[in-house]
Design a protein around this motif. Structure first.
Motif: not given
Length: 320
Positions: A166-170, A241-246, A251-252
């Motif tokens: 997963l793409w993750v950010s704060s 953490m926050r999961v980033l999506g489209e 993109k996944p």
């Protein structure tokens, strides 16, 4: 008082669930097919629910069967651990296992606790290093077993679990909205790093690698501080953490597989026992998988729930 469940019946039930066939299960438990069928009829009568449904030539578990499977595995595991605790001839020795720290925090507590209860006379040494280092240690005979990120192109490990990457950010910063994306990655030969860079370049997204480390703690710190975006397996997510999506422009990514590598160091019986414990532990564990619409998250209940749903982009890890 209700009569206890029969462990032999549960063992046969698990064999059917694993093989999808009464015939193959009969071979595994060394019984005739008619005896296996009789065992399952008695088990269904004891439970009071249908446990199987036909799907062509395969016997699939019903919803009630799925529920029972979780309990059955735990009961047989506890039975083995109990017998081992009183077995004077139980396994004895020293075994060395390695794993990246991405996996260590989430998986090692369960693995070590279960293995130590079943094999109290085995000393367990644990090394936390990147997969590439662990592969080299296995080849040199420095480790007996390694839990690694499986790479189909290289082989050498047996996949035991699949994890979303997963793409993750704060959750408290907007670093992911910057025109030139600051990234925190593992070393250049890291599989997740190569995959993420390829995805960013394919999308024409500008990025700059600000932090490089084989330490999951360092990468997580960079993310949580709002200094960079990263990619992590679902099991390595942390509060904040926050999961980033489209919807965020990401993109996944392909799932990764966690694999087991065995060393050629002798001690086959101990290595087999630990490998079995690892496979069973990872099969039974469910990682943080769903955050309610409120954004709150109960780590323990989600972690122990085998039916946990996957994290959805935009949700925030608010607490363990």
């Amino acid at each position: 008082m209700a009569a206890p469940l029969d462990l032999d019946q549960l063992s046969t039930f698990i064999a059917i669930a694993d093989t999808g066939s009464f015939t193959r299960a009969a071979e595994e438990v060394h019984r005739t097919q008619s005896a296996v069928s009789m065992q399952m009829r008695r088990l269904e009568e004891r439970i009071g629910k249908a446990l199987f449904q036909k799907d062509g030539r395969t016997n699939r578990l019903t919803e009630e069967g799925e529920r029972l499977l979780t309990y059955a595995r735990r009961m047989l595991r506890l039975n083995r651990e109990t017998l081992a605790a009183f077995d004077d001839a139980s396994l004895e020795g020293h075994i060395r296992i390695g794993t990246p720290d991405d996996y260590a925090d989430r998986f090692l507590p369960e693995i070590m606790a279960r293995f130590s209860r079943s094999n109290p006379r085995v000393e367990l040494s644990v090394a936390c290093e990147p997969t590439t280092n662990l592969v080299e240690h296995i080849r040199r005979g420095n480790l007996d077993l390694a839990l690694v990120t499986h790479d189909d192109s290289k082989g050498g490990s047996e996949p035991v679990r699949r994890e979303p990457v997963l793409w993750v950010s704060s959750a408290n910063h907007t670093v992911h909205e910057r025109e030139v994306l600051p990234m925190a990655f593992g070393r250049p030969n890291c599989l997740w790093r190569r995959t993420a860079c390829a995805a960013l370049e394919e999308d024409g997204r500008q990025y700059r690698v600000l932090f490089t480390s084989f330490s999951a703690t360092v990468i997580a710190t960079a993310v949580l501080s709002g200094l960079a975006v990263s990619v992590l397996p679902e099991c390595a997510l942390r509060p904040g953490m926050r999961v980033l999506g489209e919807a965020d422009g990401f993109k996944p990514l392909p799932d990764c597989h966690i694999g087991l590598m065995r060393g050629h160091t002798g001690q086959v019986e101990i290595i087999d026992a630990l490998a079995r414990h690892i496979s069973e532990s990872l099969d039974n564990l469910s990682v943080p998988a769903f955050i309610e619409e409120t954004g709150s998250f109960d780590f323990q209940s989600a972690f122990l729930n085998p039916r946990g749903k996957r994290l959805r982009p935009g949700h925030v890890m608010n607490g363990w």
